[in-house]
Scaffold this motif. Structure first.
Motif, PDB file in Angstrom:
ATOM      1  N   LYS A   6      28.516  38.959  43.178  1.00 16.67           N
ATOM      2  CA  LYS A   6      29.595  39.929  43.003  1.00 16.67           C
ATOM      3  C   LYS A   6      30.550  39.901  44.191  1.00 16.67           C
ATOM      4  CE  LYS A   6      30.708  44.730  42.106  1.00 16.67           C
ATOM      5  NZ  LYS A   6      30.188  46.062  41.772  1.00 16.67           N
ATOM      6  N   VAL A   7      30.006  39.884  45.407  1.00 22.55           N
ATOM      7  CA  VAL A   7      30.841  39.872  46.614  1.00 22.55           C
ATOM      8  C   VAL A   7      31.735  38.641  46.620  1.00 22.55           C
ATOM      9  CG1 VAL A   7      30.812  39.712  49.137  1.00 22.55           C
ATOM     10  CG2 VAL A   7      29.189  41.205  47.966  1.00 22.55           C
ATOM     11  N   LEU A   8      31.154  37.468  46.371  1.00 28.17           N
ATOM     12  CA  LEU A   8      31.922  36.222  46.385  1.00 28.17           C
ATOM     13  C   LEU A   8      32.962  36.212  45.261  1.00 28.17           C
ATOM     14  CD1 LEU A   8      28.957  33.812  47.092  1.00 28.17           C
ATOM     15  CD2 LEU A   8      30.839  34.332  48.666  1.00 28.17           C
ATOM     16  N   ARG A   9      32.577  36.725  44.103  1.00 25.58           N
ATOM     17  CA  ARG A   9      33.508  36.771  42.966  1.00 25.58           C
ATOM     18  C   ARG A   9      34.715  37.649  43.284  1.00 25.58           C
ATOM     19  NH1 ARG A   9      34.272  40.473  39.535  1.00 25.58           N
ATOM     20  NH2 ARG A   9      32.311  41.581  39.815  1.00 25.58           N
ATOM     21  N   VAL A  10      34.467  38.823  43.832  1.00 25.97           N
ATOM     22  CA  VAL A  10      35.552  39.755  44.164  1.00 25.97           C
ATOM     23  C   VAL A  10      36.441  39.169  45.262  1.00 25.97           C
ATOM     24  CG1 VAL A  10      36.053  42.024  45.150  1.00 25.97           C
ATOM     25  CG2 VAL A  10      34.304  41.801  43.379  1.00 25.97           C
ATOM     26  N   LEU A  19      34.266  34.725  35.135  1.00 23.50           N
ATOM     27  CA  LEU A  19      33.070  34.021  35.597  1.00 23.50           C
ATOM     28  C   LEU A  19      32.075  33.853  34.461  1.00 23.50           C
ATOM     29  CD1 LEU A  19      31.497  32.647  37.812  1.00 23.50           C
ATOM     30  CD2 LEU A  19      30.671  34.901  38.564  1.00 23.50           C
ATOM     31  N   ALA A  20      31.889  34.892  33.667  1.00 22.23           N
ATOM     32  CA  ALA A  20      30.965  34.797  32.535  1.00 22.23           C
ATOM     33  C   ALA A  20      31.385  33.675  31.587  1.00 22.23           C
ATOM     34  CB  ALA A  20      30.901  36.130  31.797  1.00 22.23           C
ATOM     35  N   THR A  49      28.217  28.293  41.570  1.00 21.91           N
ATOM     36  CA  THR A  49      28.714  27.751  42.842  1.00 21.91           C
ATOM     37  C   THR A  49      29.983  26.944  42.632  1.00 21.91           C
ATOM     38  OG1 THR A  49      27.336  25.744  42.752  1.00 21.91           O
ATOM     39  CG2 THR A  49      26.424  27.655  43.904  1.00 21.91           C
ATOM     40  N   GLU A  50      30.073  26.232  41.527  1.00 22.88           N
ATOM     41  CA  GLU A  50      31.284  25.461  41.250  1.00 22.88           C
ATOM     42  C   GLU A  50      32.473  26.384  41.017  1.00 22.88           C
ATOM     43  OE1 GLU A  50      30.020  23.046  37.949  1.00 22.88           O
ATOM     44  OE2 GLU A  50      29.056  21.574  39.259  1.00 22.88           O
ATOM     45  N   MET A  51      32.266  27.441  40.270  1.00 27.37           N
ATOM     46  CA  MET A  51      33.360  28.376  39.971  1.00 27.37           C
ATOM     47  C   MET A  51      33.776  29.162  41.213  1.00 27.37           C
ATOM     48  SD  MET A  51      35.337  29.500  37.609  1.00 27.37           S
ATOM     49  CE  MET A  51      36.345  30.912  37.198  1.00 27.37           C
TER      50      MET A  51
END
Length: 65
Positions: A6-10, A19-20, A49-51
């Motif tokens: 979540k942290v990395l996505r945000v 991401l989903a 990790t790729e995304m």
């Protein structure tokens, strides 16, 4: 398992839905993965990790911001 998805996505400005879709799961599944309530496969971890353009280590090590 605790993770930093979540942290990395945000930090990268990626929505849960984006991401989903990229990793081939439903948004509800991603929510459970982010909370650590659902385990995920190595294949899914690689897609994440790729995304998120990060390492597997980044997904699980403690992040200090």
């Amino acid at each position: 398992m605790k993770n930093n998805i979540k942290v990395l996505r945000v930090l990268r400005g990626i929505t849960q839905q984006q991401l989903a879709d990229a990793i081939g799961v439903r948004r509800e599944t991603l929510i459970r993965i982010e909370k650590g309530a659902q385990n995920f496969s190595f294949e899914t971890a690689i897609k994440i990790t790729e995304m998120l353009k990060c390492s597997l280590d980044d997904l699980i090590k403690e992040i200090t911001i």
